[in-house]
Design an enzyme around this catalytic site. Structure first.
Site, PDB file in Angstrom:
ATOM      1  CB  ALA A  58       3.543  -0.646  -0.571  1.00  0.00           C
ATOM      2  N   GLY A  99      -2.217  -6.034   4.769  1.00  0.00           N
ATOM      3  CA  GLY A  99      -1.961  -5.340   3.581  1.00  0.00           C
ATOM      4  C   GLY A  99      -2.312  -4.058   3.257  1.00  0.00           C
ATOM      5  CG  ASN A 100       0.603  -2.137   1.050  1.00  0.00           C
ATOM      6  OD1 ASN A 100       0.294  -2.051   0.011  1.00  0.00           O
ATOM      7  ND2 ASN A 100       1.336  -3.087   1.550  1.00  0.00           N
ATOM      8  NE  ARG A 101      -6.602   2.600  -0.959  1.00  0.00           N
ATOM      9  CZ  ARG A 101      -5.825   4.322  -0.377  1.00  0.00           C
ATOM     10  NH1 ARG A 101      -5.862   4.841   1.083  1.00  0.00           N
ATOM     11  NH2 ARG A 101      -6.495   5.176  -1.217  1.00  0.00           N
ATOM     12  CB  SER A 102       1.204  -0.512  -3.323  1.00  0.00           C
ATOM     13  OG  SER A 102       1.939  -0.367  -4.586  1.00  0.00           O
TER      14      SER A 102
END
Ligand code: C5P
Length: 398
Positions: free
Chosen positions: A274, A207-210
């Protein structure tokens, strides 16, 4: 317009009398809802004389007229000044244990709050979290200012000056006024928000931190400006906004499918999410075990479809498509060049460029952006809360 002024129990209540006076002098019909503790600081006759209307405090008065609902429904805008830490916590939780709480919950009018408290209370993580929650819901927070507090101490926590609060109330009412007459009235806006999660196995993902804050702010702002909004929400860390159609997605492939479907009827597509560029080549049905992987595990990734590029290539006549680029490049000129190249490659109409790092961009309440138009010209630059940045972006599209 009809303004409901909520007054809660803080020493700044004496200054809030001038908020009421300012609104009355501007010709507004002002109705005060004061909490019991507010009346310990300012007398009811003062509030009635200045507001030129009866003041309401008691939830159990006027029950036959269902007053707790009626006041909220009649409001074009609600302002709470001063807003104590306690009231802010109650608003954030949606509590309705007094007339003011009921009034706010029963209203769809824009809400402006002017916090006032000691610095320690303002900076307390509980208050910080509550303010973030309210901001995410589109509540306008005015102040607090920094300066002399009630005692000899000074710092942030002082209620903003009455004329600044009056100004914020009028602007909030204008911005949220009759959606059908907003500058995006009749437009269908599709917004993607959040960050995709690419499944590895039943319990893990890449995943990502958005957080989805900027996308949600765009959806809320577009709604307030009259648009019919659909939000494709990928794993939001913030509350879903009310009044927009929310479609939940998890992975980039799910987002791709939903975006392709919903873009068909959209006049404007804003790709704030994102999206993972790659996903695991295989997503296994059983948990990946250390025993079988050993001391080194290699993941094979395959490319995800570029949703933005795909939508841009197949856009309808007149459809406006906006991409985002969050870049870690610290040099401004180099970052601009990356943005221009990306804009050309994706083929969208506008690209919103911002810098991200361990501490900037993702997850924070504010943002600093540059909007590039097709061809690479800088058409807007903005910095501030994600809500104000959202409105700056929409100004360009309008
Ligand atoms: O290439 P990059 O991920 O930086 O591009 C960012 C923009 O492209 C965002 O608007 C994002 O929503 C979109 N994007 C996409 N599909 C992908 C990757 C990114 O639509 N697979």
């Amino acid at each position: 317009m009809t303004v409901v002024v909520g007054m809660t129990g803080g020493i700044a209540a004496y200054k809030a009398v001038n908020v009421i006076r300012g609104l009355v002098l501007e010709g507004h019909d002002v109705h005060v809802v004061a909490t019991e503790s507010a009346l310990r600081f300012v007398g009811l006759p003062t509030l009635e004389a200045i507001s030129r209307n009866r003041v309401h405090t008691d939830l159990y008065e006027g029950v036959a007229e269902v007053r707790h609902v009626a006041i909220g429904q009649s409001a074009d805008v609600i302002v709470i000044a001063p807003a104590t830490a306690n009231t802010i916590a109650k608003l954030s939780a949606g509590l309705a244990d007094d007339l003011l709480g009921n009034t706010v919950l029963a209203s769809t009018a824009p809400l402006v709050i002017a916090p006032a408290m000691h610095t320690e209370m303002w900076l307390n993580p509980a208050t910080v979290a509550n303010i973030a929650t309210l901001r995410d819901r589109g509540v306008v927070i005015v102040g607090p200012a920094s300066g002399q507090l009630t005692g000899s101490d000074s710092g942030p926590g002082r209620m903003e000056e009455p004329d600044v609060i009056v100004d914020a109330v009028v602007r909030a009412a204008d911005r949220f006024a009759a959606p059908r007459s907003g500058d995006l009235a009749g437009r269908r806006v599709l917004v993607t928000a959040g960050g995709t999660r690419e499944p590895l196995d039943p319990v893990r993902y890449l995943g990502n931190r958005s957080s989805g804050r900027q996308g949600v702010a765009l959806a809320v702002a577009a709604l307030a400006r009259g648009a019919e909004v659909t939000l494709l929400a990928a794993n939001l860390e913030v509350a879903e906004p009310q009044g927009v159609t929310v479609v939940h997605v998890g992975s980039a492939l799910e987002l791709s499918e939903a975006a392709t479907e919903h873009a068909q009827s959209a006049d404007v597509v804003i790709m704030a999410a994102a999206v993972a560029d790659y996903r695991p080549a295989v997503s296994v049905d059983a948990k990946i075990k250390k025993e079988s992987a050993g001391d080194r595990l290699t993941l094979e990734l395959v490319e995800n479809p570029d949703i933005l590029a795909g939508l841009s290539a197949h856009r309808r006549e007149g459809q406006v498509i906006v991409g985002f680029a969050a870049e870690t490049e610290s040099d401004d000129a180099a970052r601009l060049e990356i943005g221009r190249t990306k804009l050309a490659r994706k083929g969208c109409d506008y690209l919103v460029l911002n810098r991200v790092s361990w501490t900037e961009g993702f997850g924070s309440d504010s943002n600093t952006i540059i909007v590039l138009a097709a061809g690479g010209a800088v058409v807007a630059e903005a910095a501030g809360s994600k809500m104000s940045v959202a409105n700056n972006i929409l100004d360009v599209l309008v």
